[in-house]
Design a protein around this motif. Structure first.
Motif, short mmCIF file in Angstrom:
data_model
loop_
_atom_site.label_atom_id
_atom_site.label_comp_id
_atom_site.label_asym_id
_atom_site.label_seq_id
_atom_site.Cartn_x
_atom_site.Cartn_y
_atom_site.Cartn_z
N ALA A 113 33.01 15.73 45.02
CA ALA A 113 33.30 16.62 43.89
C ALA A 113 33.63 15.78 42.67
O ALA A 113 34.03 14.62 42.78
CB ALA A 113 34.48 17.52 44.25
N GLU A 114 33.47 16.34 41.48
CA GLU A 114 33.71 15.59 40.27
C GLU A 114 35.17 15.12 40.21
O GLU A 114 36.09 15.84 40.58
CB GLU A 114 33.40 16.47 39.04
N LEU A 117 37.95 17.25 38.78
CA LEU A 117 38.35 18.46 39.50
C LEU A 117 39.33 18.18 40.64
O LEU A 117 39.81 19.12 41.27
CB LEU A 117 37.11 19.16 40.08
N ASP A 312 37.33 19.25 50.01
CA ASP A 312 36.73 18.37 49.00
C ASP A 312 37.79 17.71 48.12
O ASP A 312 37.44 16.97 47.20
CB ASP A 312 35.77 19.17 48.11
N LEU A 314 39.92 19.54 46.19
CA LEU A 314 40.21 20.41 45.05
C LEU A 314 41.46 21.25 45.32
O LEU A 314 41.69 21.67 46.45
CB LEU A 314 39.02 21.33 44.76
N SER A 333 32.02 25.77 48.51
CA SER A 333 32.44 24.37 48.48
C SER A 333 31.71 23.68 47.33
O SER A 333 30.88 24.30 46.64
CB SER A 333 32.06 23.70 49.80
N THR A 334 32.00 22.42 47.12
CA THR A 334 31.28 21.67 46.08
C THR A 334 29.79 21.65 46.36
O THR A 334 28.97 21.91 45.46
CB THR A 334 31.82 20.24 46.00
N TYR A 335 29.41 21.40 47.61
CA TYR A 335 28.00 21.28 47.94
C TYR A 335 27.28 22.62 47.78
O TYR A 335 26.22 22.70 47.14
CB TYR A 335 27.84 20.77 49.38
N ARG A 338 26.79 23.61 44.16
CA ARG A 338 25.69 22.89 43.51
C ARG A 338 24.34 23.47 43.92
O ARG A 338 23.43 23.62 43.09
CB ARG A 338 25.75 21.41 43.88
N LYS A 343 29.94 27.04 40.38
CA LYS A 343 31.11 26.17 40.47
C LYS A 343 31.84 26.41 41.78
O LYS A 343 31.91 27.54 42.27
CB LYS A 343 32.07 26.43 39.29
N SER A 344 32.41 25.35 42.33
CA SER A 344 33.18 25.48 43.56
C SER A 344 34.36 26.43 43.35
O SER A 344 34.98 26.47 42.29
CB SER A 344 33.71 24.11 44.00
#
Length: 453
Positions: A113-114, A117, A312, A314, A333-335, A338, A343-344
């Motif tokens: 994840a970024e 975040l 993740d 977050l 989730s993040t994945y 995407r 957005k997660s």
């Protein structure tokens, strides 16, 4: 009988070591050339004891440690795991994960994840999840015997037992990644259960009861658990079939949680990006009656489903999945976010503490509101199609007339489509089952197909 050496540990004493271990693993991944890495570590220990027909069946102590390592080479991903925390094992496991990544296909949606975040690991709230019991094997055996004896002695109709069990477990969890986030928490979980068998003439029935909590002082009394299991078993004796019909159906609170879990599966990111959900492209649409609200509260103190960060890294937060009957969020989730271009929702690993708001009183009130129909207290089979929403499951429970239970029912099938079933919800009771991470009371549906005799 299981292993008898007491391996129960204090996870608070291990938490700092495990966080340091996570940092070492991430450093090792960087040394071996990973562009990014994440690690999850779990350490659990506990005691469980079970009895049957007045005799001790098992006493088990356990202590388990697991390490899962995921590395990234660009958009390639590799994962490996081990239970060995030695330096050499860590090096070997990181190397194995990197070898897998080198041969993996590129996935444009993979990766951490970024960084922006990430939760603030230094400011994670204490959610009061850890309440050690300190119970020893003789006391656990005695509690299990009390529970089973109370059930067996409740009535002459209780003729056998599948046993009673006491369990106390505690542990620590750590998640870290190469963005610098390393979060951890310690937790406990204690339970007591009984399963009893009753007989009337030639008919035999089985039922159970259990209590579970993070704090042992909040468990139901062992004697009451046994009595409740016996009452539930006896209430099932004399079960009949009923005629095929279309009737109102009331799901008891513990069965209602399963009904809501199908909704959660349908709005989970994995099923959505695989296009394997009957709620695909339903964001912003009304799924439930306009009075319904279903929301997540992950930061509540002491709850079974509480968590301050997701898988993740977050920070979790409160949110409505259903507001005024409308689907407000998917579970992402993040994945999966995407993959869907979204957005997660900080739900990597699932939903934490889901609440279905009630609009009615307890089960007795809902029975009166239903009038004539079926109260479902047990469901069997896996007849739920997440792609189409088709629902068909074996059921048992009680036939109700004029709001009053008349007799137990078995060997029937209830069927419908989840889209229709959710729209047909008439009421949600306030008789919430506190043992589930899905907090809901009984749910009354206007009608379902009932296949009986």
């Amino acid at each position: 009988m299981g292993e008898t050496s007491n391996a129960v540990l204090d996870p608070r004493a291990e938490e700092a070591r495990l966080k340091g271990l996570a940092g070492d693993i991430l450093d090792e991944a960087a040394r071996q050339g990973a562009d990014g890495a994440e690690v999850g570590i779990s350490l659990d220990s506990g005691l469980s004891a079970s009895v049957r027909m007045g005799d001790v069946e098992t006493v088990e102590f356990n202590r388990d440690q697991g390490l899962g390592i995921t590395v990234y080479l660009g958009k390639k991903k590799g994962s490996a795991s081990t239970s060995d925390s030695s330096l050499q094992a860590i090096k070997d496991t990181v190397r194995a994960a990197l070898d897998i990544a080198r041969y993996a296909s590129e996935d444009p949606f993979s990766g951490l994840a970024e960084r922006a975040l990430m939760a603030d690991a230094a400011a994670l709230p204490d959610l009061d999840l850890y309440h050690p019991w300190g119970i020893e094997a003789p006391e656990a055996i005695d509690l299990a015997l009390q529970c089973e004896d109370a059930g067996r002695n409740y009535s002459k109709k209780i003729i056998n037992s599948d046993g009673a069990s006491v369990s106390s477990h505690q542990g620590a969890r750590v998640y870290g990644n190469s963005h610098g986030f390393i979060g951890s928490y310690v937790s406990s979980r204690h339970s007591l259960s009984a399963v009893l068998i009753g007989m009337q003439e030639e008919e035999m029935q089985r039922d159970y009861w259990y209590t579970v909590n993070r704090n042992a002082s909040l468990l139901e009394n062992a004697v009451e658990v046994g009595k409740t299991a016996a009452e539930r078993t006896i209430s099932r004796l004399g079960a009949r079939k009923v005629d095929t019909a279309e009737v109102p159906v009331l799901f008891s609170a513990d069965m209602a949680a399963g009904l809501i879990s199908h909704f959660l599966g349908a709005i989970s990111g994995g099923n959505l990006y695989r296009q394997a959900s009957f709620l695909l492209d339903h964001l912003g649409q009304r799924i439930f009656p306009e009075w319904m609200r279903i929301h997540e509260q992950p930061l509540l103190q002491g709850m079974l489903g509480s968590a301050s960060f997701d898988n993740d890294g977050l920070a979790t937060y409160a949110k409505d999945f259903i507001k005024d009957g409308v689907l407000e969020h998917y579970i992402l989730s993040t994945y999966s976010a995407r993959k869907l271009g979204m957005k997660s929702t900080a739900n990597a690993g699932g939903v934490n503490n889901l609440f279905v708001e009630s609009n009615a009183g307890g089960q007795a009130e809902l029975l009166k509101q239903m009038g004539t129909g079926l109260l479902v207290t047990e469901l069997m089979g896996q007849g739920v199609n997440t792609v189409t929403g088709d629902y068909s499951r074996g059921a048992a429970g009680f036939w109700v007339e004029n709001g009053v239970i008349q007799f137990p029912v078995s060997e029937v099938t209830i069927a419908g489509n989840l889209k229709d079933m959710y729209r047909d919800i008439v009421a949600v009771g306030n008789d919430v089952d506190p043992r589930s991470t899905i907090q809901t009371g009984s749910i009354l549906l206007n009608k379902m197909k009932l296949a009986g005799a």
